[in-house]
Design a protein around this motif. Sequence first.
Motif, PDB file in Angstrom:
ATOM      1  N   LEU A 108     -22.949 -64.423 -10.845  1.00 35.78           N
ATOM      2  CA  LEU A 108     -24.100 -63.980  -9.910  1.00 35.78           C
ATOM      3  C   LEU A 108     -25.425 -63.611 -10.511  1.00 35.78           C
ATOM      4  O   LEU A 108     -25.486 -62.765 -11.629  1.00 35.78           O
ATOM      5  N   LEU A 109     -26.423 -64.082  -9.456  1.00 33.66           N
ATOM      6  CA  LEU A 109     -27.779 -63.792  -9.897  1.00 33.66           C
ATOM      7  C   LEU A 109     -28.469 -62.782  -8.875  1.00 33.66           C
ATOM      8  O   LEU A 109     -27.996 -62.962  -7.621  1.00 33.66           O
ATOM      9  N   ARG A 110     -29.545 -62.046  -9.227  1.00 31.77           N
ATOM     10  CA  ARG A 110     -29.952 -61.207  -8.165  1.00 31.77           C
ATOM     11  C   ARG A 110     -31.484 -60.762  -8.925  1.00 31.77           C
ATOM     12  O   ARG A 110     -31.644 -60.732 -10.291  1.00 31.77           O
ATOM     13  N   HIS A 111     -32.515 -60.525  -7.928  1.00 33.32           N
ATOM     14  CA  HIS A 111     -33.698 -60.055  -8.450  1.00 33.32           C
ATOM     15  C   HIS A 111     -34.307 -59.082  -7.390  1.00 33.32           C
ATOM     16  O   HIS A 111     -33.736 -59.301  -6.094  1.00 33.32           O
ATOM     17  N   ASP A 112     -34.923 -58.051  -7.558  1.00 31.63           N
ATOM     18  CA  ASP A 112     -35.080 -56.957  -6.749  1.00 31.63           C
ATOM     19  C   ASP A 112     -36.712 -57.401  -6.227  1.00 31.63           C
ATOM     20  O   ASP A 112     -37.089 -56.506  -5.128  1.00 31.63           O
ATOM     21  N   ASP A 113     -37.372 -58.388  -6.232  1.00 32.58           N
ATOM     22  CA  ASP A 113     -38.544 -58.704  -5.969  1.00 32.58           C
ATOM     23  C   ASP A 113     -38.255 -59.469  -4.439  1.00 32.58           C
ATOM     24  O   ASP A 113     -37.385 -59.747  -4.097  1.00 32.58           O
ATOM     25  N   ALA A 114     -39.425 -59.334  -3.652  1.00 31.28           N
ATOM     26  CA  ALA A 114     -39.374 -59.780  -2.192  1.00 31.28           C
ATOM     27  C   ALA A 114     -39.256 -61.291  -2.069  1.00 31.28           C
ATOM     28  O   ALA A 114     -38.846 -62.105  -1.224  1.00 31.28           O
ATOM     29  N   GLY A 115     -40.210 -61.993  -3.231  1.00 29.83           N
ATOM     30  CA  GLY A 115     -40.256 -63.594  -3.068  1.00 29.83           C
ATOM     31  C   GLY A 115     -39.017 -64.362  -3.428  1.00 29.83           C
ATOM     32  O   GLY A 115     -38.291 -63.800  -4.029  1.00 29.83           O
ATOM     33  N   GLU A 116     -38.991 -65.566  -2.958  1.00 36.36           N
ATOM     34  CA  GLU A 116     -37.996 -66.524  -3.403  1.00 36.36           C
ATOM     35  C   GLU A 116     -38.344 -67.272  -4.913  1.00 36.36           C
ATOM     36  O   GLU A 116     -39.286 -67.252  -4.991  1.00 36.36           O
ATOM     37  N   ARG A 117     -37.392 -67.448  -5.488  1.00 36.06           N
ATOM     38  CA  ARG A 117     -37.128 -67.866  -6.977  1.00 36.06           C
ATOM     39  C   ARG A 117     -36.417 -69.295  -6.845  1.00 36.06           C
ATOM     40  O   ARG A 117     -35.349 -69.356  -6.263  1.00 36.06           O
ATOM     41  N   LEU A 118     -36.985 -70.234  -7.601  1.00 32.41           N
ATOM     42  CA  LEU A 118     -36.332 -71.603  -7.633  1.00 32.41           C
ATOM     43  C   LEU A 118     -35.924 -71.579  -9.295  1.00 32.41           C
ATOM     44  O   LEU A 118     -36.758 -71.429 -10.060  1.00 32.41           O
ATOM     45  N   LEU A 119     -34.693 -71.794  -9.355  1.00 34.05           N
ATOM     46  CA  LEU A 119     -34.027 -71.380 -10.730  1.00 34.05           C
ATOM     47  C   LEU A 119     -32.939 -72.757 -11.186  1.00 34.05           C
ATOM     48  O   LEU A 119     -32.369 -73.207 -10.066  1.00 34.05           O
ATOM     49  N   ASN A 120     -32.877 -73.087 -12.227  1.00 36.62           N
ATOM     50  CA  ASN A 120     -31.754 -73.987 -12.674  1.00 36.62           C
ATOM     51  C   ASN A 120     -31.021 -73.245 -13.659  1.00 36.62           C
ATOM     52  O   ASN A 120     -31.297 -72.593 -14.693  1.00 36.62           O
TER      53      ASN A 120
END
Length: 322
Positions: A108-120
């Motif tokens: 499970l991944l989560r971040h509290d900022d508003a923007g979208e993130r592209l992750l690998n």
Amino acid sequence: MFPFLDWRGRLRRWMLRRVAPQPHCRLEQNRIYLLPTRFGLTLCLVALAVWIGALNYDVSLAYALSFWVAGLLLVAVLMAYRQLAGLQLRALDAEPVFAGDVARFRVLLRHDDAGERLLNLALLDDAEAQVCRLPGGREFELELSVCGSRRGYMALPACQVWSEAPFGLVRASAWVRLTAQVLLFPAPLQDSQRGHSQGGGDKPSGGPGVEEDFSHLDAYRVGDSPRRIAWKVLARRDALVSKQFAGEGRAGLLTLDWQDYGRGGDVELKLSRLAWRVEQCERSRLAYVLKLPTRSIGPQPQQRLLALTALALYRERADDAC
């Protein structure tokens, strides 16, 4: 032959030594590493060459171009770092499987900022990475597949999470060790002789005279008679279960005994054959008791899980090997 050429492996081992296993982690400044990509390194060398040319020929436009590229690289460092900063990761235990099968861990991944993130995200020594677009303020679930070869508990290998967004010039990466695990049952090995002799003619009868005393509730299986279904439990808990009876198969109670294979011999081979016999009894709905040197497991709720778990965690004693 040339140890200095393995700088990537040494760097990875150094990073992994600094990472402690934990059930939940949040990526902060001390966990994120920033390195230029091949394209970013090439662009940096081009900017350096242009700057050297500007020094020699005193071309103002060349100065402007080299400083613009340098500024772009600095912005790329900041943007790549922001892709991982504040990222939270948590892994869940996988469902038990047989050794040699694929276990599926959920991360499970989560971040509290508003923007979208592209992750690998990829496991250690795994060439294939999971790519995800993590929306801001929401939890995203990834599935990681791991194949285990030995029975017992297997921990989730170390994971690497990285991002080269948005320009592909700088790679921000971090290693994490999440304390999730999976139980691997012994791989079933067909034991045809005992399978046929134990399984033929001992099937429990379905007559009402046999099923007199209620024993327990067990998970519903395809093919169970509708009169076995606990309808009150279904209405109250929305769970489909079947009723089991104490008299069911009493005359044909099968014994899956460790002593069937004599003393000594290959322990893993014995465990695999017993696991296969447990599966055959479960599929045929035969009542059985598993007898190991350390314990016995008779008919009861979740007997399959208890029996296979006992086989997976079996440890040979000194007197059993004699």
